[in-house]
Design an enzyme around this catalytic site. Sequence first.
Site, PDB file in Angstrom:
ATOM      1  N   LYS A  12       0.981  -1.158  -0.030  1.00  0.00           N
ATOM      2  CA  LYS A  12       0.113  -0.100  -0.034  1.00  0.00           C
ATOM      3  C   LYS A  12       0.878   1.169  -0.024  1.00  0.00           C
ATOM      4  O   LYS A  12       2.067   1.293  -0.560  1.00  0.00           O
ATOM      5  CB  LYS A  12      -0.954   0.013   1.093  1.00  0.00           C
ATOM      6  CG  LYS A  12      -1.591  -1.385   1.225  1.00  0.00           C
ATOM      7  CD  LYS A  12      -3.065  -1.330   2.280  1.00  0.00           C
ATOM      8  CE  LYS A  12      -3.671  -2.810   2.309  1.00  0.00           C
ATOM      9  NZ  LYS A  12      -4.950  -2.696   3.157  1.00  0.00           N
ATOM     10  N   HIS A  96      -8.428  -3.153  -5.838  1.00  0.00           N
ATOM     11  CA  HIS A  96      -8.489  -3.412  -4.374  1.00  0.00           C
ATOM     12  C   HIS A  96      -9.641  -2.715  -3.772  1.00  0.00           C
ATOM     13  O   HIS A  96      -9.988  -1.509  -4.422  1.00  0.00           O
ATOM     14  CB  HIS A  96      -7.063  -2.811  -3.848  1.00  0.00           C
ATOM     15  CG  HIS A  96      -6.791  -3.155  -2.323  1.00  0.00           C
ATOM     16  ND1 HIS A  96      -7.356  -2.333  -1.535  1.00  0.00           N
ATOM     17  CD2 HIS A  96      -6.085  -4.157  -2.079  1.00  0.00           C
ATOM     18  CE1 HIS A  96      -7.102  -2.990  -0.314  1.00  0.00           C
ATOM     19  NE2 HIS A  96      -6.263  -3.953  -0.577  1.00  0.00           N
ATOM     20  N   GLU A 168     -11.237 -10.419  -0.650  1.00  0.00           N
ATOM     21  CA  GLU A 168     -10.616  -9.670   0.622  1.00  0.00           C
ATOM     22  C   GLU A 168     -11.932  -8.952   1.086  1.00  0.00           C
ATOM     23  O   GLU A 168     -12.407  -7.875   0.769  1.00  0.00           O
ATOM     24  CB  GLU A 168      -9.942  -8.501  -0.055  1.00  0.00           C
ATOM     25  CG  GLU A 168      -8.241  -8.979  -0.487  1.00  0.00           C
ATOM     26  CD  GLU A 168      -7.323  -8.024  -0.372  1.00  0.00           C
ATOM     27  OE1 GLU A 168      -6.189  -8.334   0.310  1.00  0.00           O
ATOM     28  OE2 GLU A 168      -7.449  -6.986  -0.782  1.00  0.00           O
ATOM     29  N   SER A 214      -6.103  -9.097   7.191  1.00  0.00           N
ATOM     30  CA  SER A 214      -5.471  -9.417   8.442  1.00  0.00           C
ATOM     31  C   SER A 214      -4.981 -10.713   8.589  1.00  0.00           C
ATOM     32  O   SER A 214      -5.082 -11.437   9.727  1.00  0.00           O
ATOM     33  CB  SER A 214      -6.779  -9.328   9.667  1.00  0.00           C
ATOM     34  OG  SER A 214      -7.037  -7.832   9.737  1.00  0.00           O
ATOM     35  N   GLY A 236      -0.593  -5.339   6.160  1.00  0.00           N
ATOM     36  CA  GLY A 236       0.262  -4.925   7.313  1.00  0.00           C
ATOM     37  C   GLY A 236       1.147  -5.798   7.609  1.00  0.00           C
ATOM     38  O   GLY A 236       2.334  -5.221   7.712  1.00  0.00           O
TER      39      GLY A 236
HETATM   40  P1  13P Z   1      -4.319  -6.149   5.807  1.00  0.00           P
HETATM   41  O1  13P Z   1      -3.443  -7.576   5.809  1.00  0.00           O
HETATM   42  O2  13P Z   1      -3.416  -5.007   6.655  1.00  0.00           O
HETATM   43  O3  13P Z   1      -5.597  -6.583   6.535  1.00  0.00           O
HETATM   44  O4  13P Z   1      -4.542  -5.837   4.413  1.00  0.00           O
HETATM   45  C1  13P Z   1      -5.028  -6.667   3.528  1.00  0.00           C
HETATM   46  C2  13P Z   1      -5.182  -5.986   2.161  1.00  0.00           C
HETATM   47  O5  13P Z   1      -5.824  -5.268   1.747  1.00  0.00           O
HETATM   48  C3  13P Z   1      -4.007  -6.779   1.298  1.00  0.00           C
HETATM   49  O6  13P Z   1      -4.224  -6.092  -0.221  1.00  0.00           O
END
Ligand code: 13P
Length: 252
Positions: A12, A96, A168, A214, A236
């Site tokens: 990101k 996304h 997601e 997550s 993350g």
């Molecule tokens: P997290 O793993 O931080 O929840 O984010 C997931 C994500 O959006 C991957 O594209």
Amino acid sequence: MSRKPLIAGNWKLNHLTGPAVETAAALKGMVAGVTGTEIVICPVFTVLDAVGTAIAGSNIALGGQNCYTKESGAFTGEISPQMLADVGCTWVIIGHSERRQYFGETDALLNEKAKFARASGLKVMFCIGETLEERNGGQMNAVLERQVSKGLEGLSDADFDGLAIAYEPVWAIGTGVVASPEQAQEAHAFVRGLVKKQFSAAIADAVRIQYGGSVKPDNAKELMGKPDVDGFLVGGAALKADSFAAIVKNAL
Ligand code: 13P
């Protein structure tokens, strides 16, 4: 059919050059012995070149987080699949939920992006997923159905050679609330069924469906244990080499 696990890190809007290169270089060492899993990292555009150099010769592929529907021209601020490929990317994330939510990207635009990225030779991780409101309102299946039918409309069998779907659920992204393995399996099986209906049994059987939201080292194994979970798109926990490497290894 056994599908090769695909585990990607979506960085990101994070990491300037220093930490990006450091993370990539550390990751390269940590996953060096991993075979049988496809590993991708998707940094911000400005560090792609430096990160590409850091992972050169490794088992980690490079991906972009977005791209446009044109090769070049008067489209200020955009980036083309050709430019991503030029800097060493073989993958790109399309659709996304943050692009849909904050940048107004529609199913129709995402469909164009996916087609153009594939026509340009990039492999695509195409993201879908419902919000908490949609799930609680009993709309989950309808939302996934719309995102798949419109988003992947008109893709060819050859396009699917380089396309994965990332499920997601928006309520699980960055919240620490991971979908249970059962919730993930249910959604993934539903999505695979949609692909079968819209395309073919062979494509549905072969297409990899990643889970995202997550994902952490301690929940990776259980999620990967589900038959329709073919990998992850990690946010993350992909920002640090040790946690991303632990996810890759725990998923084995
Ligand atoms: P997290 O793993 O931080 O929840 O984010 C997931 C994500 O959006 C991957 O594209």
